[in-house]
Design a protein around this motif. Structure first.
Motif, mmCIF file in Angstrom:
data_model
loop_
_atom_site.group_PDB
_atom_site.id
_atom_site.type_symbol
_atom_site.label_atom_id
_atom_site.label_comp_id
_atom_site.label_asym_id
_atom_site.label_seq_id
_atom_site.Cartn_x
_atom_site.Cartn_y
_atom_site.Cartn_z
ATOM 1 N N GLN A 129 -78.148 2.127 -49.160
ATOM 2 C CA GLN A 129 -78.901 3.367 -49.353
ATOM 3 C C GLN A 129 -78.838 4.243 -48.109
ATOM 4 O O GLN A 129 -78.707 5.469 -48.208
ATOM 5 C CB GLN A 129 -80.350 3.043 -49.711
ATOM 6 N N ASP A 130 -78.916 3.622 -46.941
ATOM 7 C CA ASP A 130 -78.797 4.377 -45.692
ATOM 8 C C ASP A 130 -77.434 5.063 -45.611
ATOM 9 O O ASP A 130 -77.332 6.236 -45.230
ATOM 10 C CB ASP A 130 -78.989 3.461 -44.485
ATOM 11 N N LEU A 131 -76.388 4.319 -45.953
ATOM 12 C CA LEU A 131 -75.039 4.885 -45.917
ATOM 13 C C LEU A 131 -74.925 6.056 -46.896
ATOM 14 O O LEU A 131 -74.330 7.099 -46.571
ATOM 15 C CB LEU A 131 -74.005 3.807 -46.254
ATOM 16 N N GLU A 132 -75.482 5.917 -48.073
ATOM 17 C CA GLU A 132 -75.449 6.998 -49.062
ATOM 18 C C GLU A 132 -76.142 8.255 -48.526
ATOM 19 O O GLU A 132 -75.646 9.375 -48.697
ATOM 20 C CB GLU A 132 -76.104 6.531 -50.360
ATOM 21 N N GLU A 133 -77.272 8.070 -47.858
ATOM 22 C CA GLU A 133 -78.004 9.214 -47.312
ATOM 23 C C GLU A 133 -77.271 9.848 -46.135
ATOM 24 O O GLU A 133 -77.288 11.070 -45.963
ATOM 25 C CB GLU A 133 -79.410 8.788 -46.891
ATOM 26 N N ILE A 134 -76.610 9.022 -45.324
ATOM 27 C CA ILE A 134 -75.824 9.554 -44.203
ATOM 28 C C ILE A 134 -74.722 10.466 -44.711
ATOM 29 O O ILE A 134 -74.487 11.553 -44.181
ATOM 30 C CB ILE A 134 -75.234 8.396 -43.366
ATOM 31 N N ILE A 135 -74.046 10.032 -45.760
ATOM 32 C CA ILE A 135 -72.947 10.831 -46.321
ATOM 33 C C ILE A 135 -73.474 12.123 -46.940
ATOM 34 O O ILE A 135 -72.835 13.179 -46.862
ATOM 35 C CB ILE A 135 -72.149 9.982 -47.324
ATOM 36 N N LYS A 136 -74.675 12.073 -47.497
ATOM 37 C CA LYS A 136 -75.300 13.310 -48.004
ATOM 38 C C LYS A 136 -75.598 14.267 -46.858
ATOM 39 O O LYS A 136 -75.398 15.474 -46.980
ATOM 40 C CB LYS A 136 -76.590 12.979 -48.754
ATOM 41 N N VAL A 137 -76.071 13.720 -45.740
ATOM 42 C CA VAL A 137 -76.371 14.545 -44.563
ATOM 43 C C VAL A 137 -75.107 15.231 -44.061
ATOM 44 O O VAL A 137 -75.130 16.400 -43.667
ATOM 45 C CB VAL A 137 -76.992 13.686 -43.437
ATOM 46 N N LEU A 138 -73.998 14.516 -44.090
ATOM 47 C CA LEU A 138 -72.732 15.083 -43.614
ATOM 48 C C LEU A 138 -72.239 16.194 -44.536
ATOM 49 O O LEU A 138 -71.467 17.064 -44.107
ATOM 50 C CB LEU A 138 -71.669 13.990 -43.500
ATOM 51 N N GLY A 139 -72.659 16.157 -45.791
ATOM 52 C CA GLY A 139 -72.304 17.221 -46.727
ATOM 53 C C GLY A 139 -70.823 17.326 -47.021
ATOM 54 O O GLY A 139 -70.295 18.431 -47.196
ATOM 55 N N VAL A 140 -70.149 16.172 -47.082
ATOM 56 C CA VAL A 140 -68.704 16.176 -47.322
ATOM 57 C C VAL A 140 -68.401 15.673 -48.730
ATOM 58 O O VAL A 140 -69.187 14.952 -49.334
ATOM 59 C CB VAL A 140 -67.965 15.295 -46.289
ATOM 60 N N GLU A 141 -67.229 16.080 -49.229
ATOM 61 C CA GLU A 141 -66.825 15.683 -50.583
ATOM 62 C C GLU A 141 -66.480 14.197 -50.644
ATOM 63 O O GLU A 141 -66.854 13.498 -51.596
ATOM 64 C CB GLU A 141 -65.622 16.516 -51.013
ATOM 65 N N LYS A 142 -65.757 13.727 -49.606
ATOM 66 C CA LYS A 142 -65.342 12.326 -49.554
ATOM 67 C C LYS A 142 -65.389 11.825 -48.114
ATOM 68 O O LYS A 142 -65.454 12.626 -47.160
ATOM 69 C CB LYS A 142 -63.922 12.142 -50.103
ATOM 70 N N VAL A 143 -65.323 10.511 -47.958
ATOM 71 C CA VAL A 143 -65.303 9.914 -46.623
ATOM 72 C C VAL A 143 -64.224 8.830 -46.558
ATOM 73 O O VAL A 143 -63.774 8.311 -47.581
ATOM 74 C CB VAL A 143 -66.656 9.283 -46.247
ATOM 75 N N ILE A 144 -63.848 8.506 -45.331
ATOM 76 C CA ILE A 144 -62.961 7.376 -45.055
ATOM 77 C C ILE A 144 -63.827 6.310 -44.396
ATOM 78 O O ILE A 144 -64.471 6.571 -43.375
ATOM 79 C CB ILE A 144 -61.822 7.790 -44.105
ATOM 80 N N LEU A 145 -63.878 5.137 -44.985
ATOM 81 C CA LEU A 145 -64.703 4.061 -44.454
ATOM 82 C C LEU A 145 -63.851 3.045 -43.698
ATOM 83 O O LEU A 145 -62.788 2.638 -44.189
ATOM 84 C CB LEU A 145 -65.456 3.349 -45.576
ATOM 85 N N VAL A 146 -64.313 2.659 -42.528
ATOM 86 C CA VAL A 146 -63.678 1.594 -41.758
ATOM 87 C C VAL A 146 -64.712 0.485 -41.621
ATOM 88 O O VAL A 146 -65.696 0.631 -40.890
ATOM 89 C CB VAL A 146 -63.216 2.068 -40.366
ATOM 90 N N GLY A 147 -64.528 -0.600 -42.354
ATOM 91 C CA GLY A 147 -65.510 -1.679 -42.380
ATOM 92 C C GLY A 147 -65.047 -2.903 -41.619
ATOM 93 O O GLY A 147 -64.019 -3.498 -41.950
#
Length: 347
Positions: A129-147
């Motif tokens: 949920q934190d990750l989902e909210e972070i991506i909303k804050v960034l306001g981007v269409e997509k992200v690249i994840l490095v896990g």
């Protein structure tokens, strides 16, 4: 009759000895300890997000230079209970020179991020949920994840519920997908990969794990959701262990990273307990086409079966083996690590 009497005496002695041992163990478990462990300090680049979930998250942002790439890179560190090393920032920060915005954040309860009051709130779902909210804050269409390690499993959880938001994923020595398929532990790697067994620090970590105080902290946290010790003390125990077990995360134990004091004790204790309550993300990811790079160190301690599951789950995936490196590829092969990621992202 004499033998019967001796047996009764032996049984009585054993019972009282056991009772005395348990009493001493419980007594010791109630005594706070002072651990001379380092405490992580904010960097000049440290910033904070205050998320709708209630998490206050510390992060570092390295802005893309030149022509900006459309999607940012978000680094998910290992653990649970790990944190962003300075080495992570230095290594992945190099990708900003090629136009990528790079974000590295400490998961809640870890590193420089805020600790939660309630132990039971440290769950895999909360981290997602934190990750989902972070991506909303960034306001981007997509992200690249490095896990990295557990961060890989977290990336899977996010991708399963948000496939349209993921451009690409880089899994580096990923931990088992949660919930765990334990049968994969027995799958052997092909000899052609030339994998090597790393140094095992288990014998040296065990005395810390079995310390009465730490056992008591873990029991109260897991069974009752209560912080028997302060966050500082709980973090200190995990940091103390990290000074030992990180030597098994590299091929050459002399190259183990120095601990910076960012371990999240209660995050580590309770997040793993929550895995069994997760809905299986594999179902939602069936037939997905997300481009995936799986990087594995030659001395990675993660069983091959768990690594292979990522390759099987993501049909559009490739494996890259990094020689002379362990679970923390970025510690021993930082330049090669960054170069392989950049090569993958460029295609």
């Amino acid at each position: 009759m004499k033998n019967m009497t001796m047996k009764k005496k032996a049984l009585r002695f054993t019972k009282w000895t056991f009772f005395a041992f348990i009493t001493i163990f419980i007594f010791k478990g109630c005594i706070p300890t002072k651990l001379a462990m380092p405490a992580i300090q904010p960097r000049a680049t440290t910033r904070y997000w205050e998320l709708p979930t209630g998490s206050k998250i510390a992060y570092t942002h390295l802005a893309g230079q030149g022509v900006k790439k459309p999607y940012p890179i978000i680094y998910l560190h290992g653990g649970p209970g790990g944190y962003v090393y300075t080495k992570n920032i230095e290594t992945l920060g190099a990708l900003s020179a090629f136009g990528y915005d790079v974000y590295l954040y400490d998961q809640v309860g870890c590193g420089l991020s805020e600790r939660l009051d309630k132990v039971k709130e440290y769950t895999a779902v909360r981290h997602q949920q934190d990750l989902e909210e972070i991506i909303k804050v960034l306001g981007v269409e997509k992200v690249i994840l490095v896990g990295q390690s557990w961060g890989g499993a977290l990336a899977v959880l996010y991708a399963a519920d948000n496939p349209s938001k993921v451009d690409k994923i880089v899994f580096t020595c990923p931990g088992s997908i949660k919930p765990v398929n334990e049968a994969l532990e027995k799958v052997k790697a092909p000899d052609s990969l030339g994998l090597k067994e790393p140094y095992s620090p288990n014998a040296k970590v065990l005395p810390i794990v079995l310390n009465p105080r730490y056992v008591s902290i873990g029991m109260w946290a897991r069974f009752f959701g209560v912080k028997l010790a302060s966050d500082k003390e709980a973090d200190g125990y995990l940091t103390k262990m990290a000074f030992v077990f990180t030597k098994g995360l590299v091929c050459d134990s002399t190259r183990a990273l120095k601990e910076e004091g960012g371990a999240g004790g209660y995050c580590n204790l309770n997040t793993s307990v929550s895995y069994g309550d997760l809905k299986d993300p594999r179902i939602k990811l069936k037939d997905n086409k997300i481009p995936v790079l799986v990087m594995k160190g030659q001395c990675d301690y993660i069983s091959w079966g768990y690594t292979k599951e990522y390759l099987d789950l993501f049909s559009n995936s490739k494996l890259t083996l990094i020689p002379n490196s362990g679970h923390q590829i970025f510690a021993e092969q930082p330049e090669l690590y960054a170069a392989e990621i950049r090569r993958f992202l460029a295609h």
